[in-house]
Design a protein around this motif. Structure first.
Motif, PDB file in Angstrom:
ATOM      1  N   ASP A 190       1.624  15.717   2.500  1.00 23.07           N
ATOM      2  CA  ASP A 190       0.967  14.410   2.444  1.00 23.07           C
ATOM      3  C   ASP A 190      -0.345  14.485   1.648  1.00 23.07           C
ATOM      4  O   ASP A 190      -0.677  13.562   0.905  1.00 23.07           O
ATOM      5  CB  ASP A 190       0.738  13.842   3.850  1.00 23.07           C
ATOM      6  N   GLU A 191      -1.045  15.609   1.801  1.00 25.75           N
ATOM      7  CA  GLU A 191      -2.301  15.768   1.040  1.00 25.75           C
ATOM      8  C   GLU A 191      -2.058  15.776  -0.462  1.00 25.75           C
ATOM      9  O   GLU A 191      -2.797  15.140  -1.223  1.00 25.75           O
ATOM     10  CB  GLU A 191      -3.024  17.066   1.424  1.00 25.75           C
ATOM     11  N   GLU A 192      -1.004  16.499  -0.855  1.00 23.81           N
ATOM     12  CA  GLU A 192      -0.669  16.541  -2.283  1.00 23.81           C
ATOM     13  C   GLU A 192      -0.372  15.153  -2.828  1.00 23.81           C
ATOM     14  O   GLU A 192      -0.837  14.772  -3.903  1.00 23.81           O
ATOM     15  CB  GLU A 192       0.536  17.459  -2.527  1.00 23.81           C
ATOM     16  N   LEU A 193       0.408  14.401  -2.043  1.00 17.79           N
ATOM     17  CA  LEU A 193       0.753  13.044  -2.477  1.00 17.79           C
ATOM     18  C   LEU A 193      -0.487  12.171  -2.593  1.00 17.79           C
ATOM     19  O   LEU A 193      -0.659  11.429  -3.562  1.00 17.79           O
ATOM     20  CB  LEU A 193       1.738  12.404  -1.492  1.00 17.79           C
TER      21      LEU A 193
ATOM     22  N   THR B 121       0.824  -1.223   0.000  1.00 20.69           N
ATOM     23  CA  THR B 121       0.000   0.000   0.000  1.00 20.69           C
ATOM     24  C   THR B 121       0.852   1.265   0.000  1.00 20.69           C
ATOM     25  O   THR B 121       0.422   2.303  -0.500  1.00 20.69           O
ATOM     26  CB  THR B 121      -0.948   0.058   1.224  1.00 20.69           C
ATOM     27  N   GLY B 122       2.065   1.165   0.558  1.00 14.66           N
ATOM     28  CA  GLY B 122       2.920   2.345   0.607  1.00 14.66           C
ATOM     29  C   GLY B 122       3.811   2.490  -0.610  1.00 14.66           C
ATOM     30  O   GLY B 122       4.437   3.529  -0.812  1.00 14.66           O
TER      31      GLY B 122
ATOM     32  N   LEU C 101      -4.498   7.982  -3.318  1.00 11.20           N
ATOM     33  CA  LEU C 101      -4.404   7.083  -2.161  1.00 11.20           C
ATOM     34  C   LEU C 101      -5.099   7.683  -0.952  1.00 11.20           C
ATOM     35  O   LEU C 101      -5.356   8.891  -0.896  1.00 11.20           O
ATOM     36  CB  LEU C 101      -2.932   6.854  -1.796  1.00 11.20           C
ATOM     37  N   GLU C 102      -5.401   6.824   0.016  1.00 14.20           N
ATOM     38  CA  GLU C 102      -5.918   7.298   1.296  1.00 14.20           C
ATOM     39  C   GLU C 102      -4.819   8.088   2.004  1.00 14.20           C
ATOM     40  O   GLU C 102      -3.651   7.697   1.987  1.00 14.20           O
ATOM     41  CB  GLU C 102      -6.305   6.106   2.183  1.00 14.20           C
ATOM     42  N   LEU C 103      -5.224   9.169   2.641  1.00 10.89           N
ATOM     43  CA  LEU C 103      -4.254  10.001   3.353  1.00 10.89           C
ATOM     44  C   LEU C 103      -3.499   9.196   4.412  1.00 10.89           C
ATOM     45  O   LEU C 103      -2.288   9.352   4.589  1.00 10.89           O
ATOM     46  CB  LEU C 103      -4.975  11.193   3.986  1.00 10.89           C
ATOM     47  N   ASN C 104      -4.206   8.318   5.097  1.00  9.50           N
ATOM     48  CA  ASN C 104      -3.565   7.503   6.139  1.00  9.50           C
ATOM     49  C   ASN C 104      -2.472   6.603   5.582  1.00  9.50           C
ATOM     50  O   ASN C 104      -1.441   6.402   6.222  1.00  9.50           O
ATOM     51  CB  ASN C 104      -4.606   6.635   6.868  1.00  9.50           C
TER      52      ASN C 104
END
Ligand SMILES: [Zn+2]
Length: 179
Positions: free
Chosen positions: A38-41, A23-24, A47-50
């Motif tokens: 992280d939001e941009e990514l 997932t990562g 992907l889910e922010l988490n």
């Protein structure tokens, strides 16, 4: 764009995959050149922010990413700006190999220093002293315990150890082991 060359190396891909998991992996495999939130990514990669945060944190723990915090003057919110530091990958990989080598060397001397007995029914292995305590009978099923040859395993380990030593330019030196 030196990152891209690094990421074509299958050893490095495997290393990153082991670190961040499937997932990562989209995060680890697509490091941007500059700073990123992280939001941009999450948005860019869908992907889910988490999941993004989890991957970033693992990279951070392994010295492959760093961040700086910036407070937005209007909203007061803290934003984390991430930078990928993949220049550290070769060094990390070398450390991994040293760890692997040390573990293998310990395992190999254990295999060499012990005699083993096997219950072929249960595929359970016993050290000599254990087998003797059980009267060379399997405590699970009562089958006789057979002396077990492990020289092939030891040979395979030696081969891998030599290979690692060569890759790391480590001299064959038993006196220096276990530091
Ligand atoms: Zn048995």
């Amino acid at each position: 764009m030196a990152f891209e060359e690094l990421l074509e190396d299958p050893v490095i891909q495997k290393y990153l995959h082991e670190l961040v998991g499937p997932t990562g992996m989209p995060v680890a495999a697509a490091p941007p050149d500059g700073e990123v939130t992280d939001e941009e990514l999450a948005e860019e990669l869908g992907l889910e922010l988490n999941d993004v945060r989890r991957a970033l944190f693992i990279l951070y723990e392994n010295d492959l990413a760093s961040y700086r915090r910036v407070r937005d003057e209007d909203s007061g919110w803290l934003t984390y700006l991430w930078t990928f530091q993949y220049d550290n990958i070769p060094e990390n990989l070398e450390e991994e190999m040293y760890r692997l080598l040390e573990g293998l060397e310990q395992r190999e001397s254990y295999e060499e220093d012990h005699q083993f007995y096997l219950c072929e029914v249960d595929s359970i292995r016993f050290e000599f002293e254990e087998a003797m305590e059980f009267g060379f009978e399997c405590p699970e099923c009562g089958s006789p315990l057979e002396s077990m040859e492990n020289s092939r395993l030891v040979e395979a380990m030696e081969w891998r150890i030599d290979q690692l030593r060569e890759e790391l330019n480590v001299e064959h030196d038993d006196a220096g082991a276990g530091a």
